[in-house]
Design an enzyme around this catalytic site. Sequence first.
Site, mmCIF file in Angstrom:
data_model
loop_
_atom_site.group_PDB
_atom_site.id
_atom_site.type_symbol
_atom_site.label_atom_id
_atom_site.label_comp_id
_atom_site.label_asym_id
_atom_site.label_seq_id
_atom_site.Cartn_x
_atom_site.Cartn_y
_atom_site.Cartn_z
ATOM 1 N N GLU A 41 90.040 11.843 47.878
ATOM 2 C CA GLU A 41 88.728 11.308 47.363
ATOM 3 C C GLU A 41 88.258 12.114 46.430
ATOM 4 O O GLU A 41 87.851 13.245 46.670
ATOM 5 C CB GLU A 41 88.024 10.918 48.432
ATOM 6 C CG GLU A 41 86.826 10.093 47.899
ATOM 7 C CD GLU A 41 85.740 9.754 48.796
ATOM 8 O OE1 GLU A 41 85.515 10.695 49.683
ATOM 9 O OE2 GLU A 41 84.720 9.101 48.647
ATOM 10 N N ARG A 269 94.185 19.444 61.086
ATOM 11 C CA ARG A 269 93.598 19.923 60.028
ATOM 12 C C ARG A 269 93.563 21.500 60.009
ATOM 13 O O ARG A 269 93.597 22.101 61.124
ATOM 14 C CB ARG A 269 92.471 19.377 59.400
ATOM 15 C CG ARG A 269 91.337 19.692 60.312
ATOM 16 C CD ARG A 269 89.760 18.629 59.802
ATOM 17 N NE ARG A 269 89.532 18.988 58.489
ATOM 18 C CZ ARG A 269 89.234 17.990 57.914
ATOM 19 N NH1 ARG A 269 88.723 16.811 58.552
ATOM 20 N NH2 ARG A 269 88.735 18.007 56.558
ATOM 21 N N LYS A 279 83.153 19.442 52.604
ATOM 22 C CA LYS A 279 82.660 19.173 51.298
ATOM 23 C C LYS A 279 81.102 19.127 51.302
ATOM 24 O O LYS A 279 80.380 19.515 50.385
ATOM 25 C CB LYS A 279 83.034 17.779 50.641
ATOM 26 C CG LYS A 279 84.480 17.921 50.283
ATOM 27 C CD LYS A 279 84.800 16.483 49.654
ATOM 28 C CE LYS A 279 86.281 16.396 49.822
ATOM 29 N NZ LYS A 279 86.628 14.958 49.443
#
Length: 568
Positions: A41, A269, A279
Amino acid sequence: MSTPNDETDRDSPSDFVRDKVVADTAAGKYHGRVQTRFPPEPNGFLHIGHAKSIALNFGIAEEFGGECHLRFDDTNPETEDQSYIDGIQEDLAWLGFSPSGETKFASDYFGQLYEWAEQLIAKGLAYVDDQDAETISEQRGGFGQPGVESPYRERSSDENFDLFRRMKAGEFEDGSRVLRAKIDMQADNMQLRDPVLYRIRHAHHYRTLDEWNIYPTYDWAHGQSDAIEGTTHSLCTLEFADHRGLYDWFLANIDDLPYEAPEQTEFARLNLTHTVMSKRVFRRLVDDGHVDGWDDPRMPTLRGLRRRGYPPAAIRAFVEHIGVAKTNSVHDIELLESFIRTELNEHATRRMAVLRPLQVTITNWPTDAGGQPEVVMVEVANHPKDESAGTRMVPFSGELWIEQDDFKLEPPPKYFRLSPGREVRLRAGFLVTAVDADVDADGHPTLVRCTYDPASAGGSAPDGRKVKATMHWVSAAHAVDATVHLYDRLFTDPHPGSDGAEVFDSLNPSSRETVAAKLEPALAEANPGEVYQFERLGYFATDPGDTSVFHRTVGLRDEWANIQKRRQ
RNA sequence: UGGCCGGUAGUUCAAUUGGUGGAACGCCAGAUUUUGAUUCUGGAGGUCGCAGGUUCGAUCCCUGCCCGGCCAACCA
């Protein structure tokens, strides 16, 4: 056991994802085609966690002769931006990967997505809900508690079409209505309790501009985008496991899919100790000035690591080494650093630099006719194991800088560097013996007086006597000044934010220490962004914008530090 | 409280249809070394989450339990 495959398979990674691809291919799924995608994204820059996903997706495509697309999941215009698109492509190229074909955008599929939404409405599988977000959330129910069906759930398809088209046309206010899938408000999997497909946003999109007043949600866009592109294996992280039911439901209920429906597979992850892969946290670190920016060398972002001097090959080797599994894991950041050292040790040019300078005067050093200390040029290898790296000439004279740590008035046990009466080698120069030292009010040495053995040019004496230490040095008259940033862990807690702790409470106040260093002259011509080994100290990268600034990439392994630690 | 996913050296991962549990990093010791680096050799380190069951035999299959992660955004 010894089959021919043992030889050929030895170097190719094996994990449950690749096992599945092998099994699917063997079973004839997708007619043997393999296609993956990396779908960031564009609302932030890539971090090392993404590198794992990138290596997996691109690696599988390459190993199975398939394609890997880069697709931006740009469904939320309010938080996304073109600058991130540019940055992400830059980071991906730096890491060493090239997407197959043109870069893709979910926004390129908005038209098709809209048509498919109408198809769902026509089938009675989607409806417009006039309630607000809060109400919908309450009706969703809770874990183990049933959901409540929306009063608008059984609207006629005519009314749904009318409302949905008017949503698209921009007739309604932001947030006033949504399009929802009609699945099952009693589902154990909360994702299946009539998820939202479209929300109204009168927002400017950096690619579709003002064309759309409604935007698809991740769930509605993702699987269909995969299907439009011909993805076969849609790999994502564990937290999306619950979304797989949705992913499959959407694909199963669309009639005119251009390709056989892809399948989603989830993997864990990447997490690292002493840092955080978020983020949200990155943004706050930047906004609150805890770091200088997304490319601060302390950041685990790809651009941060690049600025710090981490070689892309080392990052690739690391993420391939840790493998792919479903176990939630936190890798020791030291493991990453060991890969950095391995790569840099092989390739980095060696130089000498003094980080914390201590003055040395060689009392018996000769002077020239004008009374000035003579200067001798000594030849030093650029790499101990690689002759092709060549040599350089380094000026040596009677006034030098050495490292403060390399001299002790009263040497502790097992210390075999310089101290009064002890002889050491100044690398590629001469053997010197300390005589005495001046000290300041605190007792710290400010100047060391030594004598040298004129017969030891090059660093060894004709009588073959041994010394226990070889030290780096810089000639004071020729030294180049530089600013060197020494980095430590960004967070002191190995697991920031664990056990209910606040992430920022463990922010390391001394994650960066800056020193004024003395460099050997050759470093004045250092290339921007290049990483050098400062002998006995570590690896240091010049700042891409200022070659008089160095960032410590990673230190060398330090046996002496271990000895001191053990003595405590 | 419900669903899903996990649990194998200090850490992270392996162990190909059930047959004496391996590697990397870290740690310790030795050799080499004009970087206390590198390189090489060796070593220590395991109740395969716990308890039952099936079996000649279980890390693997079954049941129960414990622990951890994720899920109730119109974020992704």
